[in-house]
Design an enzyme around this catalytic site. Structure first.
Site, PDB file in Angstrom:
ATOM      1  N   GLY A   1       0.838  -1.202   0.000  1.00  0.00           N
ATOM      2  CA  GLY A   1       0.000   0.000   0.000  1.00  0.00           C
ATOM      3  C   GLY A   1       0.866   1.242   0.000  1.00  0.00           C
TER       4      GLY A   1
ATOM      5  N   THR B   1     -15.540   1.850   4.023  1.00  0.00           N
ATOM      6  CA  THR B   1     -16.798   1.503   4.674  1.00  0.00           C
ATOM      7  C   THR B   1     -17.577   0.612   3.707  1.00  0.00           C
ATOM      8  OG1 THR B   1     -16.777   3.663   5.736  1.00  0.00           O
ATOM      9  CG2 THR B   1     -18.887   2.495   5.714  1.00  0.00           C
TER      10      THR B   1
ATOM     11  N   SER C   1      -2.948  -0.266   8.486  1.00  0.00           N
ATOM     12  CA  SER C   1      -4.280   0.262   8.182  1.00  0.00           C
ATOM     13  C   SER C   1      -5.082   0.354   9.470  1.00  0.00           C
ATOM     14  CB  SER C   1      -5.058  -0.708   7.284  1.00  0.00           C
ATOM     15  OG  SER C   1      -4.428  -0.910   6.068  1.00  0.00           O
TER      16      SER C   1
ATOM     17  N   PHE D   1      -0.864   7.513  13.444  1.00  0.00           N
ATOM     18  CA  PHE D   1      -1.564   8.694  13.965  1.00  0.00           C
ATOM     19  C   PHE D   1      -1.215   9.966  13.203  1.00  0.00           C
ATOM     20  CE2 PHE D   1      -1.372   5.720  17.557  1.00  0.00           C
ATOM     21  CZ  PHE D   1      -2.711   5.664  17.904  1.00  0.00           C
TER      22      PHE D   1
ATOM     23  N   GLU E   1      -2.570  14.492   7.818  1.00  0.00           N
ATOM     24  CA  GLU E   1      -2.099  14.965   6.515  1.00  0.00           C
ATOM     25  C   GLU E   1      -1.767  16.448   6.593  1.00  0.00           C
ATOM     26  OE1 GLU E   1      -4.620  13.606   3.320  1.00  0.00           O
ATOM     27  OE2 GLU E   1      -4.772  11.673   4.305  1.00  0.00           O
TER      28      GLU E   1
ATOM     29  N   LYS F   1      -6.742   3.319  18.305  1.00  0.00           N
ATOM     30  CA  LYS F   1      -6.742   4.117  17.071  1.00  0.00           C
ATOM     31  C   LYS F   1      -8.147   4.657  16.786  1.00  0.00           C
ATOM     32  CE  LYS F   1      -5.917   5.950  13.189  1.00  0.00           C
ATOM     33  NZ  LYS F   1      -5.232   7.232  13.084  1.00  0.00           N
TER      34      LYS F   1
ATOM     35  N   ALA G   1     -10.513   5.010  18.937  1.00  0.00           N
ATOM     36  CA  ALA G   1     -10.880   5.918  20.027  1.00  0.00           C
ATOM     37  C   ALA G   1     -10.244   7.294  19.831  1.00  0.00           C
ATOM     38  CB  ALA G   1     -10.453   5.325  21.361  1.00  0.00           C
TER      39      ALA G   1
ATOM     40  N   CYS H   1     -10.622   9.549   7.291  1.00  0.00           N
ATOM     41  CA  CYS H   1     -10.761   8.605   8.414  1.00  0.00           C
ATOM     42  C   CYS H   1     -11.790   8.934   9.485  1.00  0.00           C
ATOM     43  CB  CYS H   1      -9.400   8.402   9.052  1.00  0.00           C
ATOM     44  SG  CYS H   1      -8.292   7.529   7.932  1.00  0.00           S
TER      45      CYS H   1
ATOM     46  N   PHE I   1      -9.602  18.800   1.992  1.00  0.00           N
ATOM     47  CA  PHE I   1     -10.300  18.715   3.289  1.00  0.00           C
ATOM     48  C   PHE I   1      -9.613  19.540   4.373  1.00  0.00           C
ATOM     49  CE2 PHE I   1      -8.116  15.896   6.355  1.00  0.00           C
ATOM     50  CZ  PHE I   1      -7.117  15.356   5.564  1.00  0.00           C
TER      51      PHE I   1
HETATM   52  P1  NAD Z   1      -4.647   5.100   0.250  1.00  0.00           P
HETATM   53  O1  NAD Z   1      -5.874   4.815  -0.502  1.00  0.00           O
HETATM   54  O2  NAD Z   1      -3.926   6.376   0.023  1.00  0.00           O
HETATM   55  O3  NAD Z   1      -3.590   3.913   0.016  1.00  0.00           O
HETATM   56  C1  NAD Z   1      -3.915   2.557   0.020  1.00  0.00           C
HETATM   57  C2  NAD Z   1      -3.139   1.888  -1.098  1.00  0.00           C
HETATM   58  O4  NAD Z   1      -3.267   0.473  -0.970  1.00  0.00           O
HETATM   59  C3  NAD Z   1      -3.639   2.236  -2.504  1.00  0.00           C
HETATM   60  O5  NAD Z   1      -2.592   2.839  -3.241  1.00  0.00           O
HETATM   61  C4  NAD Z   1      -4.059   0.886  -3.102  1.00  0.00           C
HETATM   62  O6  NAD Z   1      -3.802   0.798  -4.473  1.00  0.00           O
HETATM   63  C5  NAD Z   1      -3.230  -0.078  -2.285  1.00  0.00           C
HETATM   64  N1  NAD Z   1      -3.745  -1.440  -2.230  1.00  0.00           N
HETATM   65  C6  NAD Z   1      -5.007  -1.853  -1.923  1.00  0.00           C
HETATM   66  N2  NAD Z   1      -5.070  -3.194  -1.926  1.00  0.00           N
HETATM   67  C7  NAD Z   1      -3.829  -3.649  -2.238  1.00  0.00           C
HETATM   68  C8  NAD Z   1      -3.263  -4.952  -2.373  1.00  0.00           C
HETATM   69  N3  NAD Z   1      -3.993  -6.049  -2.169  1.00  0.00           N
HETATM   70  N4  NAD Z   1      -1.956  -5.045  -2.731  1.00  0.00           N
HETATM   71  C9  NAD Z   1      -1.214  -3.929  -2.924  1.00  0.00           C
HETATM   72  N5  NAD Z   1      -1.686  -2.686  -2.797  1.00  0.00           N
HETATM   73  C10 NAD Z   1      -2.990  -2.537  -2.443  1.00  0.00           C
HETATM   74  O7  NAD Z   1      -5.020   4.959   1.803  1.00  0.00           O
HETATM   75  P2  NAD Z   1      -4.264   5.615   3.042  1.00  0.00           P
HETATM   76  O8  NAD Z   1      -4.782   6.979   3.291  1.00  0.00           O
HETATM   77  O9  NAD Z   1      -2.798   5.407   2.918  1.00  0.00           O
HETATM   78  O10 NAD Z   1      -4.840   4.719   4.212  1.00  0.00           O
HETATM   79  C11 NAD Z   1      -4.433   3.382   4.371  1.00  0.00           C
HETATM   80  C12 NAD Z   1      -4.940   2.910   5.720  1.00  0.00           C
HETATM   81  O11 NAD Z   1      -4.366   3.721   6.757  1.00  0.00           O
HETATM   82  C13 NAD Z   1      -6.450   3.004   5.902  1.00  0.00           C
HETATM   83  O12 NAD Z   1      -6.865   1.937   6.693  1.00  0.00           O
HETATM   84  C14 NAD Z   1      -6.635   4.289   6.666  1.00  0.00           C
HETATM   85  O13 NAD Z   1      -7.815   4.261   7.435  1.00  0.00           O
HETATM   86  C15 NAD Z   1      -5.406   4.314   7.553  1.00  0.00           C
HETATM   87  N6  NAD Z   1      -4.928   5.650   7.973  1.00  0.00           N
HETATM   88  C16 NAD Z   1      -4.911   6.698   7.106  1.00  0.00           C
HETATM   89  C17 NAD Z   1      -4.407   7.934   7.515  1.00  0.00           C
HETATM   90  C18 NAD Z   1      -4.349   9.123   6.590  1.00  0.00           C
HETATM   91  O14 NAD Z   1      -3.986  10.190   7.044  1.00  0.00           O
HETATM   92  N7  NAD Z   1      -4.665   8.999   5.329  1.00  0.00           N
HETATM   93  C19 NAD Z   1      -3.879   8.082   8.805  1.00  0.00           C
HETATM   94  C20 NAD Z   1      -3.905   6.983   9.656  1.00  0.00           C
HETATM   95  C21 NAD Z   1      -4.418   5.768   9.237  1.00  0.00           C
HETATM   96  C1  UGA Z   2      -6.695  12.807  11.477  1.00  0.00           C
HETATM   97  C2  UGA Z   2      -6.018  12.701  12.845  1.00  0.00           C
HETATM   98  O1  UGA Z   2      -5.663  14.013  13.277  1.00  0.00           O
HETATM   99  C3  UGA Z   2      -4.772  11.826  12.746  1.00  0.00           C
HETATM  100  O2  UGA Z   2      -4.220  11.666  14.059  1.00  0.00           O
HETATM  101  C4  UGA Z   2      -5.159  10.457  12.195  1.00  0.00           C
HETATM  102  O3  UGA Z   2      -4.015   9.648  12.037  1.00  0.00           O
HETATM  103  C5  UGA Z   2      -5.829  10.634  10.845  1.00  0.00           C
HETATM  104  O4  UGA Z   2      -6.995  11.499  10.993  1.00  0.00           O
HETATM  105  C6  UGA Z   2      -6.345   9.359  10.266  1.00  0.00           C
HETATM  106  O5  UGA Z   2      -6.559   8.398  10.978  1.00  0.00           O
HETATM  107  O6  UGA Z   2      -6.576   9.402   9.060  1.00  0.00           O
HETATM  108  P1  UGA Z   2      -6.288  14.184   9.260  1.00  0.00           P
HETATM  109  O7  UGA Z   2      -7.654  13.718   8.919  1.00  0.00           O
HETATM  110  O8  UGA Z   2      -5.212  13.998   8.269  1.00  0.00           O
HETATM  111  O9  UGA Z   2      -5.794  13.457  10.601  1.00  0.00           O
HETATM  112  O10 UGA Z   2      -6.321  15.734   9.605  1.00  0.00           O
HETATM  113  P2  UGA Z   2      -6.830  16.580  10.874  1.00  0.00           P
HETATM  114  O11 UGA Z   2      -5.860  17.651  11.115  1.00  0.00           O
HETATM  115  O12 UGA Z   2      -7.174  15.725  12.022  1.00  0.00           O
HETATM  116  O13 UGA Z   2      -8.155  17.260  10.304  1.00  0.00           O
HETATM  117  C7  UGA Z   2      -9.321  16.511  10.053  1.00  0.00           C
HETATM  118  C8  UGA Z   2     -10.457  17.450   9.687  1.00  0.00           C
HETATM  119  O14 UGA Z   2     -10.882  18.197  10.824  1.00  0.00           O
HETATM  120  C9  UGA Z   2     -10.086  18.482   8.621  1.00  0.00           C
HETATM  121  O15 UGA Z   2     -11.151  18.650   7.740  1.00  0.00           O
HETATM  122  C10 UGA Z   2      -9.855  19.742   9.435  1.00  0.00           C
HETATM  123  O16 UGA Z   2     -10.045  20.913   8.692  1.00  0.00           O
HETATM  124  C11 UGA Z   2     -10.896  19.581  10.513  1.00  0.00           C
HETATM  125  N1  UGA Z   2     -10.600  20.345  11.744  1.00  0.00           N
HETATM  126  C12 UGA Z   2      -9.479  20.076  12.454  1.00  0.00           C
HETATM  127  C13 UGA Z   2     -11.489  21.313  12.178  1.00  0.00           C
HETATM  128  O17 UGA Z   2     -12.526  21.564  11.548  1.00  0.00           O
HETATM  129  N2  UGA Z   2     -11.210  22.002  13.337  1.00  0.00           N
HETATM  130  C14 UGA Z   2     -10.100  21.743  14.066  1.00  0.00           C
HETATM  131  O18 UGA Z   2      -9.914  22.394  15.123  1.00  0.00           O
HETATM  132  C15 UGA Z   2      -9.213  20.758  13.615  1.00  0.00           C
END
Ligand code: NAD
Ligand code: UGA
Length: 513
Positions: free
Chosen positions: A41, A123, A160, A191, A194, A249, A251, A305, A367
């Site tokens: 991934g 989902t 993930s 954690f 972005e 996570k 929570a 998320c 976002f």
């Molecule tokens: P993403 O969609 O950016 O990346 C996932 C990647 O996995 C994709 O590029 C997809 O092509 C690849 N993939 C899917 N199935 C595959 C397989 N079988 N073999 C190889 N590649 C495969 O998603 P993401 O934002 O990186 O999130 C990944 C996980 O991390 C999710 O569970 C998400 O909830 C969690 N997470 C995301 C964030 C965030 O800030 N985006 C933060 C913390 C946790």
């Molecule tokens: C969030 C969490 O902060 C990370 O810890 C977690 O790893 C990640 O989700 C995940 O699991 O994907 P992220 O979604 O990248 O990170 O960004 P945040 O800074 O948390 O912002 C989320 C949303 O809330 C954004 O739309 C932001 O604009 C909004 N936000 C944030 C508000 O409206 N008010 C605030 O005070 C803070």
């Protein structure tokens, strides 16, 4: 020679990768193989996380693999597939040395000692738990593939975000297909946020590692802890059992989202009473027990998320016979939806109860600022609401292109969370939406401006020039409280800022969702 060494010590040294020689009495063991990490991934989590591991652990070989050829090509190019401050520098430093990106998933998995899995966990849209439960299709297929290709023992790390007890399911898949190979499962949720991913990874509040409380489980935890210990102080590396790590996570995201819904609920009350939500948030946040962070009222939270993880949590509560707890967390999402609807209603009611045929400039689509990510961005719901009232939208975001915006506006809820090439696509693009490359073009001849992302550049636009070029009365609806409302009012704008005392113009207009 190996007999002189404690097996665990060899294993850990090998995994740490920081030693090429292990001395034991007179003997000297030269490790024949560097430690190899593979991450399945190459997304927002897999890419940056592995790049930082490669940066901080020069003696570990890190391969990031993905089924999406386009994504891997982009990681190997000068234009990375995601925009994240500081990411380019880290990737450039390590790529071609100890960091590689590849579509040869099976080869790299087979060669690795530690396999992170960071694939999509969308989902579910159909079947049992539709609209709430996590769809583990991608996870399960990754696990089956690991079992299939593995020829040596491996630590498999859940990166993930997954429902509690997923590790148990994965463990079953791996052990039932193992052909005598040992797999240790760890939960190591991410954690990072972005926009600040690199600094979050370099300096995390904590790293969480959950594992089995068996001797093998403990060894695996230590091996992964040693990787992070290259740069994270050990007191910030928390080790727990598997279920605690998985639930922590969900929570953490639920608590964070709950704060935003709390301040957004207050913002509605502030508008009704004449209080100012920034002042209220400041006063509340000064209480050290509450703290000042994450109290910015907004048009609503977005991102891949928060909603997904809360829905997942709600589903787990329901499945465990806890409907009251499920309802409690569901309310966080309801308030978020209410906030977006309230914003759209405010716009329409302020503009004589119709936006039909009116040009509305949308500034910001991501976002949050400093990312090009649009997953679950509140801009989607706001734009759809305005389009529903027949507005003509001109959208500008410094990091989001026309393709992405059209795709987001035509996709069904939850369809975005699949590998790009597997996303269901609507054949037609959305009419009445144009995407432009600067704020001045977007706002020219517009009746109103909606600010939906807090990009810094929106603070310092030449609002006098913008006002001159707009239809009158000219409105600004600031969904992020970034503009100086008083300055804009002096220019002649009618300004709405979330949770702030209302303009006289807006006072008599109903805007309840
Ligand atoms: P993403 O969609 O950016 O990346 C996932 C990647 O996995 C994709 O590029 C997809 O092509 C690849 N993939 C899917 N199935 C595959 C397989 N079988 N073999 C190889 N590649 C495969 O998603 P993401 O934002 O990186 O999130 C990944 C996980 O991390 C999710 O569970 C998400 O909830 C969690 N997470 C995301 C964030 C965030 O800030 N985006 C933060 C913390 C946790
Ligand atoms: C969030 C969490 O902060 C990370 O810890 C977690 O790893 C990640 O989700 C995940 O699991 O994907 P992220 O979604 O990248 O990170 O960004 P945040 O800074 O948390 O912002 C989320 C949303 O809330 C954004 O739309 C932001 O604009 C909004 N936000 C944030 C508000 O409206 N008010 C605030 O005070 C803070």
């Amino acid at each position: 020679m190996q007999n002189h060494l404690n097996d665990e010590f060899v294993f850990r040294c090998k995994l740490v990768g920081s030693v090429e020689y292990i001395k034991s009495g007179k003997d000297q063991l030269i490790l024949s193989k560097m430690v190899k990490i593979c991450c399945i991934g190459a997304g927002y989590v897999g890419g940056p996380t592995m790049a930082v591991i490669a940066l901080k652990c020069p003696n570990i070989q890190v391969a990031v693999v993905d089924i999406s050829t386009a994504r891997i090509n982009a990681w190997n190019s000068d234009t990375l597939p995601i925009y994240e401050p500081g990411l380019d520098e880290v990737v450039k430093k390590c790529r071609g040395k100890n960091l590689s990106f590849s579509t040869d998933v099976e080869k790299h998995v087979a060669e690795s000692d530690i396999v992170f899995v960071s694939v999509n966990t969308p989902t579910k849209t159909q079947g049992l738990g539709a609209g709430k439960a996590a769809d583990l299709t991608y996870w399960e297929s990754a696990a089956r593939m690991i079992a299939d290709v593995a020829k040596s023992n491996k630590i498999v790390v859940e990166k993930s975000t997954v429902p509690v007890k997923t590790a148990e399911a994965i463990e079953k898949i791996l052990t039932h297909n193992s052909k005598g190979i040992n797999f240790s499962i760890l939960s190591n949720p991410e954690f990072l946020a972005e926009g600040t991913a690199i600094s979050d990874l370099l300096n995390p509040d904590r790293v969480l590692i959950g594992g089995r409380e068996t001797p093998e489980g403990k060894k695996a935890i230590e091996a992964l802890r040693d990787v992070y210990a290259h740069w994270v102080p050990v007191d910030r590396i928390l080790c727990t059992n598997l279920w605690s790590a998985e639930l922590s996570k969900l929570a953490a995201n639920a608590f964070l989202a709950q704060r935003i819904s709390s301040v957004n609920a207050m913002s509605a009350l502030c508008e009704a009473t004449g209080a100012d939500v920034s002042q209220v948030a400041h006063a509340v946040g000064k209480d050290t027990r509450i703290g000042p962070k994450f109290l910015n009222a907004s048009v609503g939270f977005g991102g891949s998320c928060f909603q997904k993880d809360i829905l997942n949590l709600v589903y787990i509560c329901e499945c465990n016979g806890l409907p009251e707890v499920a309802t409690y967390w569901k309310q966080v999402i309801k308030v978020n939806d209410y906030q977006k609807t309230r914003f759209v209603n405010r716009i329409v009611s302020s503009m004589f109860n119709t936006v039909s045929g009116k040009k509305i400039a949308v500034l910001g689509f991501a976002f949050k600022k400093d990312t090009g990510d649009t997953r679950e961005t509140p801009a989607i719901d706001v734009c759809k609401g305005l389009i529903g009232d027949k507005a003509k939208l001109s959208i500008y975001d410094p990091q989001v292109n026309q393709d992405q915006i059209q795709r987001d506006l035509s996709m069904k809820k939850f369809d975005w969370d699949h590998p790009v090439h597997l996303q269901p696509m609507s054949p037609t693009s959305v009419k009445d939406v144009s995407v432009v490359w600067d704020a001045y073009t977007a706002t020219k001849d517009a009746h109103g401006i909606c600010i939906l992302t807090e990009w810094d550049e929106f603070k310092n636009l030449d609002y006098q020039k913008i006002f001159n070029d707009m239809q009158k009365p000219a409105f600004v609806f600031d969904g992020r409280n970034v503009v100086d409302a008083e300055k804009l009012r002096k220019i002649g704008f009618i300004v709405y800022s979330i949770g702030k005392p209302l303009d006289d113009w807006l006072k008599d207009m109903p805007a309840v969702a």
